[in-house]
Structure formats: structure tokens, C-alpha cells
Scaffold this active site. Structure first.
Site, short mmCIF file in Angstrom:
data_model
loop_
_atom_site.label_atom_id
_atom_site.label_comp_id
_atom_site.label_asym_id
_atom_site.label_seq_id
_atom_site.Cartn_x
_atom_site.Cartn_y
_atom_site.Cartn_z
N HIS A 88 36.88 41.71 51.97
CA HIS A 88 35.61 40.99 51.92
C HIS A 88 35.86 39.57 52.44
O HIS A 88 36.62 38.82 51.83
CB HIS A 88 35.07 40.93 50.49
CG HIS A 88 34.84 42.28 49.89
ND1 HIS A 88 33.63 42.92 49.97
CD2 HIS A 88 35.67 43.11 49.22
CE1 HIS A 88 33.72 44.09 49.36
NE2 HIS A 88 34.96 44.23 48.89
N HIS A 125 32.16 51.53 47.97
CA HIS A 125 33.00 51.33 46.80
C HIS A 125 32.60 52.38 45.76
O HIS A 125 31.42 52.52 45.42
CB HIS A 125 32.75 49.94 46.20
CG HIS A 125 33.36 48.82 46.98
ND1 HIS A 125 33.18 48.66 48.34
CD2 HIS A 125 34.14 47.77 46.58
CE1 HIS A 125 33.82 47.57 48.74
NE2 HIS A 125 34.42 47.02 47.69
N GLU A 168 36.04 52.61 41.07
CA GLU A 168 36.87 51.44 40.75
C GLU A 168 36.80 51.24 39.24
O GLU A 168 37.75 51.52 38.51
CB GLU A 168 36.38 50.20 41.49
CG GLU A 168 37.15 48.93 41.15
CD GLU A 168 36.52 47.68 41.78
OE1 GLU A 168 37.19 46.64 41.73
OE2 GLU A 168 35.39 47.75 42.29
N ASP A 179 41.37 43.26 49.52
CA ASP A 179 40.09 43.14 48.85
C ASP A 179 39.53 41.71 48.94
O ASP A 179 38.82 41.37 49.88
CB ASP A 179 40.20 43.61 47.41
CG ASP A 179 38.87 44.00 46.78
OD1 ASP A 179 37.84 43.96 47.49
OD2 ASP A 179 38.85 44.38 45.60
#
Length: 332
Positions: free
Chosen positions: A16, A194, A197, A275
Site C-alpha cells: 500500500h 484482502h 487476514e 504491506d
């Protein structure tokens, strides 16, 4: 082994760009743009980077993003990440960005995408780094708002390879976005999401069966379903795993408990990614080093993880083979 990790070329598929905002740049942009942030210095920012779960991180993540206002800000943000790529030998990167984080503040989509892509073009020209951009929908917002973001993305289709789904996972299942992902697929975008998680493995099934995704981001909860593990193995569905993130957000209590080695040994197509590296204590090399030092990873495991990242990248087969040969050349 650590020197080999550093020497091997890598692809990063789960990054990101807002999560690469280092404290120094955050403070500089806050001052430049006259944006009030609740931190007086770099140490205060770093002290805030002690998270209890995903939401505690997101609160700081969105607060920090407020300093990003102009095209030049997004260029500088992306360029600083590119310099980390050079340092860590990342030769291909596929960058997520969250347009809704910025458009909700009155920053136009065009400003964000232009700053990012100009920096990526400069990275290709100067360092030969190839890249792609993926627009992510914020899952705590509505599907209608995601549709509006998709419409904005279509105007810049030449710069965007795919769409994704991120932000607060719990209570926001992939099924909430089934229609907008169907539309994105019809428009020719690659699809990622996503899933698995913090939420359970049912979210992975939804991402596969309802969103028809090409890659799962995270996916570590898949280990709790034998049937899902077997399916992921058979389909070789990519899982873009982020070890540091999983530790910092308490998905696992320690690196020794992380399941990436188990996923790899089972035959899943897993890769290592950073990430939100500014927040999670390290870029891609540090993620590799951390799992190597705490798990019984062999040289073959490290090489497989790296090759998986190239095989799972949204690039043509010729470029994949070129990068895979570069990996093999280092091993000679």
C-alpha cells in the site's frame, strides 16, 4: 543466507503506497501543506506504531494520509518507496492505492494517480524497475461508493491494471462487493482482495467464488480449512503474505507462530511482501530476514517464495521468464 536474500531480485505484490509514508516525510508534508497531525516529532509518530489489531493501525494510517495533498506529494511518496526497492533489489512492484482515502478529503483522483504514475515512470527510466498500479476499494464504505471509484478509475485505465479490496475486514465480507467486482472484471481489470487476514477462512471462499479474484492478499486463515488448503494448492491461487504486518497487527503472537512455512510446505503459492512497511517495521528484505531467523526456512524455501512472486505477477510470460532467469543467475 541473509546476504543471499539481499542479493536476489524480487517482486512485491502487496504494498500500500500510503503505508510507505515514513515519519520524516509525514512531518515534512504536514508542515508544507499546513495539515495538523497529532504528533510533534518523529519519535512521537514511531511511538504511536504499537498496534493491537487491524483497526488500531487503520486509525493512524488514515490520519497520516491527510498530509498527502498535491501531485508532488504523491510523487515524493512513491519515489521514496522506489528508493527502498532499489535498496532491497525489488525489480518489479505492484502498488495498491486507496483513492477514497483522498477523494473524501477533496483530493481529486487525477492528482493521486498522476503523482504515483509519474514516479513509477521515472523509476523505470532510471532503474529499470517495472510496475503496475491497483486501485483498492475501502471495504468499510458502501458498494455504491466503490462503483463511483471504479468509474473514476476507468478514466485512467491505461495506468491501472487491477482493482482490490482492503481496509477493515471484520464485518465487511467480499460478498458486499460482488457486483462492483463483476463490473471491474467486465472492464478488463485484474482482481485481488484482502481475505483471511483477521476474518475467518469463509472470507477466502467468498473472494474466490463470489468475486472471482486472481490473487488473495494475506489468506493466512486458510490453514484452518483442509478443504480450502487443498483447493488453493490445486488452483495455485497466489497468496500475498505479509509477515511483519501479521505480527504487528497480532494475527500471530510471534514469528515462530507464523504459518507461512506450513503454507509453503503444503504446496501453496505463497509470496513475501511488506504491506505497509513504514508502519510495520521493515521493507521486503526485512520481512524475509525475520521469517528466516525465526522459522526453519531453507535456501530452497527462500528461492521458491521469490519465484512465486514473479510467477504470480500481472506481467507477460516473457518478462516473468526474464526475471526468473535473473534469480537463477544469482544462484550460480
Amino acid at each position: 543466507m541473509i546476504e543471499l536474500i539481499k542479493a536476489l531480485p524480487k517482486a512485491e505484490l502487496h504494498l500500500h503506497i500510503e503505508g510507505s509514508l515514513e515519519p520524516e516525510l509525514m512531518l515534512r508534508l504536514a508542515k508544507k501543506n499546513n495539515v495538523d497531525i497529532p504528533y510533534k516529532d518523529i519519535e512521537a509518530i514511531r511511538d504511536a506504531y504499537n498496534f493491537t489489531n487491524l483497526q488500531s493501525f487503520l486509525d493512524i494510517y488514515y490520519a497520516g494520509a491527510k498530509v498527502l495533498v498535491t501531485k508532488e506529494d504523491f510523487y515524493d511518496l512513491t519515489w521514496e518507496y522506489i528508493l527502498k526497492c532499489v535498496e532491497d533489489n525489488v525489480v518489479h512492484t505492484e502498488i495498491f492505492f486507496d483513492p477514497q482515502t483522498h477523494t473524501q478529503r477533496g483530493v481529486p483522483f487525477e492528482v493521486v494517480i498522476t503523482g504515483i504514475t509519474q514516479a513509477l515512470s521515472a523509476a523505470k527510466a532510471r532503474y529499470g524497475i517495472t510496475s503496475a498500479v491497483i486501485v483498492c476499494f475501502l471495504r468499510h464504505l458502501s458498494e455504491q461508493e466503490a462503483f463511483e471509484t471504479l468509474e473514476q478509475a476507468l478514466k485512467f485505465k491505461q495506468h491501472i491494471i487491477g482493482v482490490g479490496l482492503d481496509s477493515a475486514e471484520l464485518g465487511n465480507p467480499p460478498s458486499k462487493f460482488k457486483a462492483v467486482f463483476k463490473k471491474a472484471r467486465e472492464e478488463g481489470f485484474k482482481l485481488v482482495a484482502h481475505a483471511g487476514e483477521e476474518a475467518d477462512y469463509s472470507y477466502i471462499y467468498e473472494a474466490l467464488d463470489l468475486l472471482d479474484i486472481d490473487r488473495i492478499d494475506h489468506g493466512v486463515q486458510s490453514i484452518n480449512s483442509d478443504a480450502l488448503m487443498q483447493r488453493l494448492k490445486e488452483e495455485q491461487m497466489p497468496l500475498t503474505v505479509c509477515p511483519n504486518s501479521n505480527i504487528e497487527l497480532k494475527v500471530f503472537d510471534s514469528y515462530e507462530q507464523h504459518n507461512i512455512k506450513q503454507l509453503l510446505d503444503f504446496g501453496l503459492n505463497v509470496s513475501v511482501n511488506s504491506d505497509d512497511p513504514a508502519y510495520f517495521k521493515g521493507y521486503i528484505n526485512q520481512n524475509f530476514i525475520n521469517i528466516y531467523e525465526h522459522l526453519t526456512l531453507s535456501e530452497a524455501d527462500i528461492v521458491t517464495l521469490i519465484k512465486n512472486s514473479f510467477r504470480s505477477a500481472f506481467i507477460d510470460n516473457d518478462l516473468k521468464q526474464q526475471y526468473l532467469r535473473q534469480v537463477d543467475q544469482v544462484l550460480l
